[in-house]
Design an enzyme around this catalytic site. Sequence first.
Site, PDB file in Angstrom:
ATOM      1  N   TYR A 198       0.819  -1.210   0.000  1.00 54.32           N
ATOM      2  CA  TYR A 198       0.000   0.000   0.000  1.00 54.32           C
ATOM      3  C   TYR A 198       0.856   1.266   0.000  1.00 54.32           C
ATOM      4  O   TYR A 198       1.858   1.361   0.718  1.00 54.32           O
ATOM      5  CB  TYR A 198      -0.941   0.006   1.223  1.00 54.32           C
ATOM      6  CG  TYR A 198      -1.637   1.345   1.368  1.00 54.32           C
ATOM      7  CD1 TYR A 198      -2.714   1.675   0.540  1.00 54.32           C
ATOM      8  CD2 TYR A 198      -1.183   2.302   2.271  1.00 54.32           C
ATOM      9  CE1 TYR A 198      -3.317   2.923   0.643  1.00 54.32           C
ATOM     10  CE2 TYR A 198      -1.771   3.544   2.370  1.00 54.32           C
ATOM     11  CZ  TYR A 198      -2.847   3.851   1.550  1.00 54.32           C
ATOM     12  OH  TYR A 198      -3.424   5.090   1.635  1.00 54.32           O
ATOM     13  N   GLY A 199       0.396   2.280  -0.723  1.00 51.54           N
ATOM     14  CA  GLY A 199       1.057   3.580  -0.900  1.00 51.54           C
ATOM     15  C   GLY A 199       2.005   4.012   0.208  1.00 51.54           C
ATOM     16  O   GLY A 199       3.220   3.878   0.099  1.00 51.54           O
ATOM     17  N   GLY A 200       1.437   4.530   1.293  1.00 49.65           N
ATOM     18  CA  GLY A 200       2.256   5.118   2.352  1.00 49.65           C
ATOM     19  C   GLY A 200       3.223   4.135   2.993  1.00 49.65           C
ATOM     20  O   GLY A 200       4.218   4.543   3.596  1.00 49.65           O
ATOM     21  N   SER A 249      -4.697  13.135   7.324  1.00 49.82           N
ATOM     22  CA  SER A 249      -4.993  12.237   6.208  1.00 49.82           C
ATOM     23  C   SER A 249      -6.497  12.170   5.935  1.00 49.82           C
ATOM     24  O   SER A 249      -7.297  12.051   6.873  1.00 49.82           O
ATOM     25  CB  SER A 249      -4.471  10.836   6.528  1.00 49.82           C
ATOM     26  OG  SER A 249      -3.083  10.895   6.757  1.00 49.82           O
ATOM     27  N   CYS A 251      -8.514  14.478   4.990  1.00 52.76           N
ATOM     28  CA  CYS A 251      -9.265  15.620   5.528  1.00 52.76           C
ATOM     29  C   CYS A 251      -9.297  16.808   4.577  1.00 52.76           C
ATOM     30  O   CYS A 251      -9.577  17.931   4.991  1.00 52.76           O
ATOM     31  CB  CYS A 251      -8.716  16.030   6.887  1.00 52.76           C
ATOM     32  SG  CYS A 251      -9.075  14.812   8.166  1.00 52.76           S
ATOM     33  N   THR A 254      -6.045  17.333  -0.922  1.00 52.23           N
ATOM     34  CA  THR A 254      -6.091  17.224  -2.386  1.00 52.23           C
ATOM     35  C   THR A 254      -7.199  18.119  -2.935  1.00 52.23           C
ATOM     36  O   THR A 254      -7.011  18.832  -3.928  1.00 52.23           O
ATOM     37  CB  THR A 254      -6.339  15.760  -2.803  1.00 52.23           C
ATOM     38  OG1 THR A 254      -5.292  14.953  -2.262  1.00 52.23           O
ATOM     39  CG2 THR A 254      -6.360  15.607  -4.313  1.00 52.23           C
ATOM     40  N   ASN A 255      -8.351  18.094  -2.265  1.00 50.32           N
ATOM     41  CA  ASN A 255      -9.477  18.900  -2.735  1.00 50.32           C
ATOM     42  C   ASN A 255      -9.174  20.391  -2.667  1.00 50.32           C
ATOM     43  O   ASN A 255      -9.470  21.135  -3.603  1.00 50.32           O
ATOM     44  CB  ASN A 255     -10.725  18.571  -1.913  1.00 50.32           C
ATOM     45  CG  ASN A 255     -11.375  17.285  -2.389  1.00 50.32           C
ATOM     46  OD1 ASN A 255     -12.281  17.318  -3.212  1.00 50.32           O
ATOM     47  ND2 ASN A 255     -10.880  16.147  -1.923  1.00 50.32           N
ATOM     48  N   ASN A 363     -10.796   3.981   1.497  1.00 48.78           N
ATOM     49  CA  ASN A 363      -9.444   4.522   1.285  1.00 48.78           C
ATOM     50  C   ASN A 363      -8.898   4.131  -0.103  1.00 48.78           C
ATOM     51  O   ASN A 363      -7.694   4.058  -0.306  1.00 48.78           O
ATOM     52  CB  ASN A 363      -8.484   4.042   2.383  1.00 48.78           C
ATOM     53  CG  ASN A 363      -7.156   4.797   2.355  1.00 48.78           C
ATOM     54  OD1 ASN A 363      -7.133   6.019   2.169  1.00 48.78           O
ATOM     55  ND2 ASN A 363      -6.049   4.086   2.537  1.00 48.78           N
TER      56      ASN A 363
END
Length: 589
Positions: A198-200, A249, A251, A254-255, A363
């Site tokens: 997974y990513g992180g 995270s 929250c 990105t938006n 997620n």
Amino acid sequence: MPTSLATLESWVDEVASRTRPEQVTWCDGSDDEYSQLVRQMLQSGDLSELNQDTYPNCYLHLSDPSDVARVEHLTFVCTDNADDAGPNNNWLSPADGHERIDALFDGCMQGRTMYVIPYCMGPIDSPYSRCGVEITDSPYVVVNMKLMTRMGAAALQRIEREGKFVKGLHSTGDLDPEKRLIMHFPDELSIKSIGSGYGGNALLGKKCHALRIASYQARAEGWLAEHMLIVGVENPQGETHYIACALPSACGKTNLAMLIPPASMPGWKIWTLGDDIAWLHLDDAGQLRAINPESGYFGVVPGTNEATNKNAYDMIRHDAIFTNVARTADNEPWWENKGVGEPVTDWQGRPYDKANGKAAHPNSRFTVAAGNNPSYSKLAEAPAGVPISAIVFGGRRKELAPLVYQARNWRHGVLVGAGVASETTSANIGEVGVVRRDPMAMKPFCGYNFADYWAHWLSFAGRTETLPGVFHVNWFRQDENGRFLWPGFGENLRVLKWILDRCNGRAEAVETAIGYLPRVEDLDIDGLDINRSDLETLTSINARQWQVEIEAIGEYLASYGDRLPAELRDELQIVADKLAHGSVNTADS
Ligand code: GTP
Ligand code: SPV
Ligand code: MN
């Protein structure tokens, strides 16, 4: 071997003899290499093709169902003294850490290819950038690193020139959660991660290097590595100011980083520099400047639609990797709140059945290169970064925290950051929706003792006259029925506008015990559909609830013992006194 750097060559040899791969491949970061790895993963089943007419060059990866988020309980910082890692980290001595994880690496790459990925975090020519090499047995990691970082030949050249790099060793192992560990050895500039794809946990340039190791280095060298987006806000007069904003995270970073201004705010434009990590340095003139060490986005998919985040919605229509979303009958990716289509298979590849829960994992993530973003700023490639006018902290709070407030000064701002709390999200394996302390949105990512970290933040006040204003925001206030009081997304620009106007001395506020709050009339709400009483709630504070909060922050800070900077305790006392003696604009009843 294709490197002139002896330390790199010997480390790669050493890793290969422990992990025993079938072959070793040095990655050059080319488009051909990317396409070839994608073809290979389509054959092996690691990826599957999405509808190539409507989602060209988009692919789907489904993880092992146990491997869908970060694992804070399995993440360690290994320093000689436990106190240097602090109560905010899991700790092992370096010797114990190596011993525990090395046992899992023995022979783990048998039958697999070992990939060597040189990468550069930050623009390749920036003095602020730092390089690393990730060794992995996961082709999924290689293609994600290609989208997320400047990786390959140019990075290797810089590494050979500098002779110094962060060593990251990763293997997916057998994905057994009992044999999953993520270890950091900041004094050795090294990372070891096993058992997760997974990513992180697996893209080691991201949270492991650019936050945990980098924050440790940044303290020694006088800069900051933060869990922050960087955004440029251009007003109708054509002036652009830059904001760095730390939100925990899932929250809203990105938006916020790529928001589209509401129709009722003509002439405003938003430019994205980064959506997750910022490296902040004081320049020679004492101006704080930011670069984004990454060059792509690993973003939360659910909730992304044409109304909430059209930039993201458009940028993931091509050349994107989706992880753990659902699929429609016509083989398009699907997720909750996409707004169109219906799922036929879920994130585990099963026929969709409501009884199994959500179709896409909460997620689930997209990976895309930053250049796909229609609002990508040209200055994202600038070696000197951008000047920061405001620093914004925030959290996800149903109650208590107003829409926005401003700290009285830098020292108070550090307390505001240290006091951040937020409801937990599915970005980490564990309980969701419980409020926890997440100072500066760095609880999972600070590579050393938070008490020392706050002292480091405080020290900036003595180094320059011109620090940015510090603010706190909360997009997530709810009423008793769970309705959000603030529309959020594009409308958040109204809050950014007030923040920048405050920095330029162009907006009014009232002073309260917790800082400066806008009155309703201080916010630009032209054309906003919201009722007055919601706005009043969003712009007021409840003194009694805040007294409880300040006490809780005090207890939390006290858990750092003697290492806690006295200045923070003093700042907290100032707020407590102001609350006790009453102050204006407290909507207390
Ligand atoms: P990480 O990548 O985990 O660090 O997260 P992030 O901070 O970049 O979070 P992101 O922007 O992906 O947002 C996470 C979730 O919050 C998504 O489901 C969004 O739709 C939702 N969200 C973002 N901004 C807002 C907002 O202003 N209001 C509301 N109500 N929800 C929001
Ligand atoms: C986060 O959890 O804050 C993320 C996703 O940005 S990850 O890369 O997994 O850390
Ligand atoms: Mn993040």
